[in-house]
Design a protein around this motif. Structure first.
Motif, PDB file in Angstrom:
ATOM      1  N   ILE A 178       0.814  -1.216   0.000  1.00  0.00           N
ATOM      2  CA  ILE A 178       0.000   0.000   0.000  1.00  0.00           C
ATOM      3  C   ILE A 178       0.845   1.262   0.000  1.00  0.00           C
ATOM      4  O   ILE A 178       0.520   2.243  -0.674  1.00  0.00           O
ATOM      5  CB  ILE A 178      -0.970  -0.012   1.223  1.00  0.00           C
ATOM      6  CG1 ILE A 178      -1.941   1.154   1.157  1.00  0.00           C
ATOM      7  CG2 ILE A 178      -0.200  -0.019   2.516  1.00  0.00           C
ATOM      8  CD1 ILE A 178      -2.896   1.107   0.013  1.00  0.00           C
ATOM      9  N   ALA A 179       1.957   1.267   0.763  1.00  0.00           N
ATOM     10  CA  ALA A 179       2.780   2.475   0.817  1.00  0.00           C
ATOM     11  C   ALA A 179       3.377   2.792  -0.552  1.00  0.00           C
ATOM     12  O   ALA A 179       3.348   3.936  -1.012  1.00  0.00           O
ATOM     13  CB  ALA A 179       3.886   2.302   1.857  1.00  0.00           C
ATOM     14  N   ILE A 238       0.566   3.981  -3.070  1.00  0.00           N
ATOM     15  CA  ILE A 238       0.155   5.373  -2.881  1.00  0.00           C
ATOM     16  C   ILE A 238       1.247   6.321  -3.355  1.00  0.00           C
ATOM     17  O   ILE A 238       0.968   7.362  -3.961  1.00  0.00           O
ATOM     18  CB  ILE A 238      -0.209   5.625  -1.412  1.00  0.00           C
ATOM     19  CG1 ILE A 238      -1.471   4.838  -1.051  1.00  0.00           C
ATOM     20  CG2 ILE A 238      -0.425   7.106  -1.140  1.00  0.00           C
ATOM     21  CD1 ILE A 238      -1.902   4.987   0.385  1.00  0.00           C
ATOM     22  N   THR A 239       2.496   5.967  -3.100  1.00  0.00           N
ATOM     23  CA  THR A 239       3.597   6.812  -3.580  1.00  0.00           C
ATOM     24  C   THR A 239       3.607   6.888  -5.097  1.00  0.00           C
ATOM     25  O   THR A 239       3.777   7.963  -5.684  1.00  0.00           O
ATOM     26  CB  THR A 239       4.931   6.264  -3.064  1.00  0.00           C
ATOM     27  OG1 THR A 239       4.921   6.240  -1.632  1.00  0.00           O
ATOM     28  CG2 THR A 239       6.085   7.137  -3.542  1.00  0.00           C
ATOM     29  N   ARG A 272       1.122  10.423   2.375  1.00  0.00           N
ATOM     30  CA  ARG A 272       1.990   9.767   3.365  1.00  0.00           C
ATOM     31  C   ARG A 272       1.193   9.353   4.598  1.00  0.00           C
ATOM     32  O   ARG A 272       1.388   8.255   5.149  1.00  0.00           O
ATOM     33  CB  ARG A 272       3.116  10.711   3.760  1.00  0.00           C
ATOM     34  CG  ARG A 272       4.079  11.060   2.646  1.00  0.00           C
ATOM     35  CD  ARG A 272       4.996   9.920   2.326  1.00  0.00           C
ATOM     36  NE  ARG A 272       5.945  10.288   1.289  1.00  0.00           N
ATOM     37  CZ  ARG A 272       6.886   9.479   0.829  1.00  0.00           C
ATOM     38  NH1 ARG A 272       6.976   8.252   1.313  1.00  0.00           N
ATOM     39  NH2 ARG A 272       7.719   9.870  -0.115  1.00  0.00           N
ATOM     40  N   ALA A 322      -1.003   6.366   3.698  1.00  0.00           N
ATOM     41  CA  ALA A 322      -0.199   5.145   3.580  1.00  0.00           C
ATOM     42  C   ALA A 322       0.223   4.619   4.942  1.00  0.00           C
ATOM     43  O   ALA A 322       0.238   3.408   5.180  1.00  0.00           O
ATOM     44  CB  ALA A 322       1.031   5.425   2.717  1.00  0.00           C
ATOM     45  N   ALA A 379      -1.083   0.960   6.224  1.00  0.00           N
ATOM     46  CA  ALA A 379       0.001   0.001   6.078  1.00  0.00           C
ATOM     47  C   ALA A 379      -0.103  -1.077   7.161  1.00  0.00           C
ATOM     48  O   ALA A 379      -0.660  -0.839   8.229  1.00  0.00           O
ATOM     49  CB  ALA A 379       1.342   0.717   6.164  1.00  0.00           C
TER      50      ALA A 379
END
Length: 366
Positions: free
Chosen positions: A270-271, A274-275, A354, A357, A361
């Motif tokens: 997921i992190a 999203i980034t 951020r 995420a 996460a």
């Protein structure tokens, strides 16, 4: 019977084998400062130039560091220090345009940013008594237009890009013709110039609606053409980084393929997802050519993406210089203010991403 002779201790200071033949800890910094000073003195004699000073400092720094390390240490350590020096110099050179751009935008646009500029609609008023035109700076219509157009483009692009990447990683076989075709088309779309996407959207809506079919939705379609391949590539790489053991463990417990993707693969990545999506949003939010062609620009406030031209921050910055009003200085100031607002908007969106995420996460990755 032999008698062991006592060990003879050296009379001089004992050298530490762990630290002998090594340069001091901050030798790179000392050499860099020395190179900068020497280059500055030379440049004062022949004529100072900032670019020349930076380039000559880098060359002297690398040469001096290589010679010093070869004499004191050895060839292997000298090569290592030179390579690290080259990486450092390349990093600093890459920072120069970024820092210069940010500094210029902040210096030029900080004086224009105010609460009235953000909450007012830019307009030009004519006073019949004095026969003068007063230009009121404002970016409200541009901020609203940017958020609406970018939001619609994201709603179109993120599901398509994410589902495509899931198909390529989780379902498609490497040699399957459909997977190869999709990969080829994504690669082709990645290199499409932004103005071509704008012409495509303008032509499409001109056929459907008629001539001069300027609208925010048309600009969103143009931006989605640019955003989809970026989302696909970014999400695909993030999904491939998820260890295969997690998938196998989930499937071994009897969990379905769909549930494994939703509850194991996507939360793990997921992190990164999203980034990658935020990189795609940042790539399109500053586009000017496709929006200028598909949505045109206007000083009036228009929050309806399906009717009439819409203004955006990048187009406001462009038109402030390309089509200034009678007060050229005010138009240029509004352009710099719009550019700074665009940078701040991208920063705010990245901070929100951020936080999201971090919230979603897995616990072990927070």
């Amino acid at each position: 019977m032999s008698v062991l002779s006592p060990r003879i201790k050296p009379s001089g200071p004992v050298a530490n084998s762990l630290t002998s033949g090594q340069l001091p800890r901050f030798v790179e910094l000392y050499v860099l400062l020395g190179a900068a000073i020497v280059t500055g003195l030379v440049m004062l004699l022949v004529g100072f130039s900032l670019v020349g000073w930076l380039c000559l400092t880098a060359v002297i720094y690398l040469v001096a560091l290589a010679i010093l390390s070869s004499v004191v240490e050895n060839r292997r350590k000298a090569t290592d220090r030179v390579i690290r020096g080259l990486v450092t110099v390349a990093f600093l050179l890459a920072l120069i345009p970024l820092v210069s751009t940010l500094a210029t935008v902040i210096v030029q646009g900080a004086g224009e940013i105010s609460w009235s500029f953000i909450t007012s609609v830019g307009a030009a008023t004519f006073d019949p008594n004095t026969l003068t035109v007063t230009q009121t700076p404002g970016a409200l219509q541009a901020i609203v237009g940017t958020l609406i157009i970018t939001g619609i483009a994201s709603l179109i692009s993120i599901p398509i890009g994410l589902f495509t990447s899931i198909y390529l990683v989780e379902y498609a076989q490497p040699k399957q013709w459909l997977a190869r075709t999709v990969t080829f088309l994504v690669d082709v779309m990645t290199g499409i110039p932004s103005i071509v996407a704008g012409l495509f959207a303008f032509s499409l809506f001109s056929i459907i609606v008629g001539p001069k079919a300027f609208s925010g939705f048309s600009a969103s379609v143009a931006l989605s053409v640019l955003m989809i391949p970026t989302v696909v590539r970014a999400c695909e790489e993030m999904l491939r980084l998820v260890p295969g053991d997690l998938r196998e463990a989930s499937l071994a417990l009897g969990v379905s393929k769909f549930s494994t993707i939703v509850k194991v693969v996507l939360p793990t990545a997921i992190a990164g997802l999203i980034t990658g999506i935020m990189l795609a949003v940042a790539r399109i939010i500053g586009e000017t050519a496709p929006i200028f062609l598909a949505a045109s620009f206007t000083d009036n406030f228009n929050a309806n993406p399906f009717d009439g031209p819409m203004q955006t921050l990048p187009v406001l910055a462009y038109t402030g210089y390309a089509f200034p009003g009678k007060d050229i200085a005010a138009s240029n100031a509004s352009a710099w203010g719009a550019a700074l607002l665009l940078v701040l908007l991208v920063v705010i969106l990245n901070l929100i991403a951020r936080v999201i995420a971090r919230i979603f996460a897995p616990k072990g990755m927070r």
